[in-house]
Enzyme design. Structure first.
Site, PDB file in Angstrom:
ATOM      1  N   HIS A   1      55.637  15.207  37.554  1.00 37.26           N
ATOM      2  CA  HIS A   1      55.129  15.628  36.246  1.00 37.26           C
ATOM      3  C   HIS A   1      56.220  16.179  35.315  1.00 37.26           C
ATOM      4  CE1 HIS A   1      51.219  14.663  37.601  1.00 37.26           C
ATOM      5  NE2 HIS A   1      50.849  15.805  38.109  1.00 37.26           N
TER       6      HIS A   1
ATOM      7  N   GLU B   1      43.844  10.858  35.480  1.00 34.45           N
ATOM      8  CA  GLU B   1      45.048  10.802  34.640  1.00 34.45           C
ATOM      9  C   GLU B   1      45.392   9.351  34.339  1.00 34.45           C
ATOM     10  OE1 GLU B   1      47.818  13.329  37.107  1.00 34.45           O
ATOM     11  OE2 GLU B   1      45.854  13.598  38.022  1.00 34.45           O
TER      12      GLU B   1
ATOM     13  N   ASP C   1      44.048  10.950  45.850  1.00 34.76           N
ATOM     14  CA  ASP C   1      45.190  11.330  45.018  1.00 34.76           C
ATOM     15  C   ASP C   1      46.002  10.056  44.837  1.00 34.76           C
ATOM     16  OD1 ASP C   1      47.134  12.607  43.612  1.00 34.76           O
ATOM     17  OD2 ASP C   1      47.595  14.108  45.139  1.00 34.76           O
TER      18      ASP C   1
ATOM     19  N   HIS D   1      46.282  16.324  31.813  1.00 33.99           N
ATOM     20  CA  HIS D   1      45.965  16.746  33.170  1.00 33.99           C
ATOM     21  C   HIS D   1      44.812  17.749  33.223  1.00 33.99           C
ATOM     22  CE1 HIS D   1      46.514  17.418  37.400  1.00 33.99           C
ATOM     23  NE2 HIS D   1      47.656  16.753  37.440  1.00 33.99           N
ATOM     24  N   SER D   2      43.749  17.490  32.471  1.00 31.16           N
ATOM     25  CA  SER D   2      42.581  18.370  32.602  1.00 31.16           C
ATOM     26  C   SER D   2      41.901  18.137  33.941  1.00 31.16           C
ATOM     27  CB  SER D   2      41.592  18.099  31.461  1.00 31.16           C
ATOM     28  OG  SER D   2      42.091  18.647  30.259  1.00 31.16           O
ATOM     29  N   TYR D   3      41.400  19.240  34.507  1.00 34.20           N
ATOM     30  CA  TYR D   3      40.585  19.180  35.719  1.00 34.20           C
ATOM     31  C   TYR D   3      39.131  19.352  35.277  1.00 34.20           C
ATOM     32  CZ  TYR D   3      44.584  20.238  38.840  1.00 34.20           C
ATOM     33  OH  TYR D   3      45.761  20.226  39.548  1.00 34.20           O
TER      34      TYR D   3
ATOM     35  N   GLN E   1      45.284   7.811  37.767  1.00 34.93           N
ATOM     36  CA  GLN E   1      45.410   8.610  38.984  1.00 34.93           C
ATOM     37  C   GLN E   1      44.105   9.362  39.187  1.00 34.93           C
ATOM     38  OE1 GLN E   1      48.269   8.594  40.811  1.00 34.93           O
ATOM     39  NE2 GLN E   1      47.898  10.218  42.294  1.00 34.93           N
TER      40      GLN E   1
ATOM     41  N   ASN F   1      53.172  12.031  37.049  1.00 34.31           N
ATOM     42  CA  ASN F   1      53.236  11.741  38.480  1.00 34.31           C
ATOM     43  C   ASN F   1      54.684  11.655  38.993  1.00 34.31           C
ATOM     44  OD1 ASN F   1      52.480  10.483  41.246  1.00 34.31           O
ATOM     45  ND2 ASN F   1      50.587  11.219  40.343  1.00 34.31           N
ATOM     46  N   ARG F   2      54.878  10.994  40.140  1.00 34.41           N
ATOM     47  CA  ARG F   2      56.108  11.190  40.914  1.00 34.41           C
ATOM     48  C   ARG F   2      57.178  10.128  40.671  1.00 34.41           C
ATOM     49  NH1 ARG F   2      51.764  12.941  43.584  1.00 34.41           N
ATOM     50  NH2 ARG F   2      51.903  15.007  44.513  1.00 34.41           N
TER      51      ARG F   2
HETATM   52  C1  BGC Z   1      49.053  14.625  41.586  1.00 36.61           C
HETATM   53  C2  BGC Z   1      48.682  15.574  42.700  1.00 36.61           C
HETATM   54  C3  BGC Z   1      49.051  16.944  42.277  1.00 36.61           C
HETATM   55  C4  BGC Z   1      48.315  17.267  41.003  1.00 36.61           C
HETATM   56  C5  BGC Z   1      48.667  18.605  40.472  1.00 36.61           C
HETATM   57  C6  BGC Z   1      48.262  15.002  40.392  1.00 36.61           C
HETATM   58  O1  BGC Z   1      48.593  14.158  39.348  1.00 36.61           O
HETATM   59  O2  BGC Z   1      48.862  13.292  41.949  1.00 36.61           O
HETATM   60  O3  BGC Z   1      49.342  15.229  43.896  1.00 36.61           O
HETATM   61  O4  BGC Z   1      48.743  17.882  43.260  1.00 36.61           O
HETATM   62  O5  BGC Z   1      48.603  16.317  40.028  1.00 36.61           O
HETATM   63  O6  BGC Z   1      50.020  18.727  40.370  1.00 36.61           O
END
Ligand code: BGC
Length: 364
Positions: free
Chosen positions: A119, A328, A265, A193-195, A300, A93-94
């Protein structure tokens, strides 16, 4: 019967052209590993980014489907992946404005997400090739990923030795163990970061998935998705998932936080104590259930808001708005700039350890 590691092969065909200079890159061998357990659950993983390519789990009638989003070609992962299936590091994350101060020194990181760092930067742990060692145990099979991140990589201080272990058990659990050491103090916040789309094959939105989050509070954000520092009660907000609620039930409500996130998010502050689950996701049409347990203080919940139909994934699937979600497990975003949040600073002599378990079951 014990799980089997089905071996690996080299995908030499996975090459890419460097668009900027029109120089063709040399073919790079990427190894693909397949883990299978005694109940037929199967995970395919590559050493590039530790990316989970596919994850096949049964529905309530025993039918297996791939429940993660992803691509067919390595070039797509290299070119334009929203972190599908990858290990995230050094910092999940940020970090606000790509800056933090540690022990009196200010460090500058890439700003690869608007004004912020996301990330791990331009070439985070999702884009490096990891050393992989497969293993087999009595009731599980897995892969140990190792990567040494050099001092200064992406602007972070210290040489970081990172180890991430993926274990598939006969209980249909996928276990992630993270470990790291450093020779200088540095922020570390590793995640996966699996979707997911538990209906299988990513061909519909995830709004009908029913989510339970064991969190009384969340960390509200500003318009660039940086936490304000507050840990706010979820009571009376669309972030209250303490009882099972469909993702789509409140996602369109008029709410400043939902507007900033374009949906969910946000980092949830997980309730700790006993051996409660952090989260559960149930997909009613298939009966598939994903349970999440973690040692991390946060999670997250990302409802795939930035998917917009421009990415074409596996089997030609077009990933439209909210066709996948991510859960996450992590420390809170921007912790290096938020002294009141649990610390993410790893110092020499300390061990970074973190464990997350995704368990797959079904409901009748
Ligand atoms: C973030 C999103 C981002 C995504 C893909 C997530 O962990 O919070 O804002 O778009 O990852 O990068």
């Amino acid at each position: 019967m014990t799980p089997r590691l089905c071996g690996w092969c080299l995908l030499l065909v996975w090459t890419t052209a460097c668009e900027a200079s029109s120089v063709t890159r040399e073919p790079e061998a990427v190894s693909v590993y397949t883990l299978k357990n005694a109940r037929g659950m199967e995970v395919r993983v590559i050493d590039y980014g530790g990316i989970i390519l596919s994850l096949k789990v049964p529905d309530r009638s025993g039918h297996f489907a791939d429940v993660v989003l992803g691509y067919e070609a390595l070039a797509d992962y290299e070119r334009s992946s929203p972190y599908f299936g990858a290990i995230i590091g050094r910092y999940g994350n940020r970090i606000a404005r790509g800056r933090f101060t540690l022990d009196g020194q200010t460090y500058t990181l890439a700003t690869n997400n608007g004004p912020n760092h996301l990330h791990g930067g331009v070439k985070g742990f999702d884009k490096v090739v990891w050393d992989v060692a497969p293993f087999e145990r009595g009731d599980s099979v897995g892969l140990v990923f190792r990567y040494t991140s050099p001092d200064g990589e992406e602007g972070y201080p210290g040489t970081l030795q990172a180890t991430v272990t993926y274990t598939l058990t006969d209980r249909n659990e996928l276990v992630f163990d993270y470990h790291a050491t450093t020779d200088r103090a540095t922020p570390v916040n590793l995640t996966q970061h699996s979707y997911f789309n538990l209906a299988g094959d990513g061909t519909n939105d995830i709004l009908g998935h029913v989510v339970t989050l064991n969190a009384d509070r969340f960390t509200p954000v500003d318009s660039t998705l940086i936490p304000t520092g507050e840990m706010k009660s979820v009571s009376g907000t669309p972030f209250d998932f303490r009882t099972p609620t469909a993702v789509g039930a409140r996602i369109e409500q008029v709410d400043q936080q939902l507007r900033y996130g374009r949906g969910y998010d946000h980092n949830l502050v997980l309730n700790k104590g006993s051996d409660t689950l952090a989260a559960q996701v149930y997909e009613p049409t298939s009966g598939r259930v994903m349970e999440i347990a973690t040692t991390e203080p946060g999670l997250q919940f990302y409802s795939g808001n930035f998917l917009d139909g421009t990415l074409r994934g596996k089997h030609g699937a077009v990933y439209r708005h909210r066709f996948g979600f991510a859960m996450e497990t992590q420390h809170y975003p921007d912790s290096p700039n938020k002294p009141a949040f649990p610390s993410t600073i790893l110092r020499p002599g300390e061990q970074y350890r973190s464990r997350t378990i995704y368990k797959f079951t079904v409901q009748p």
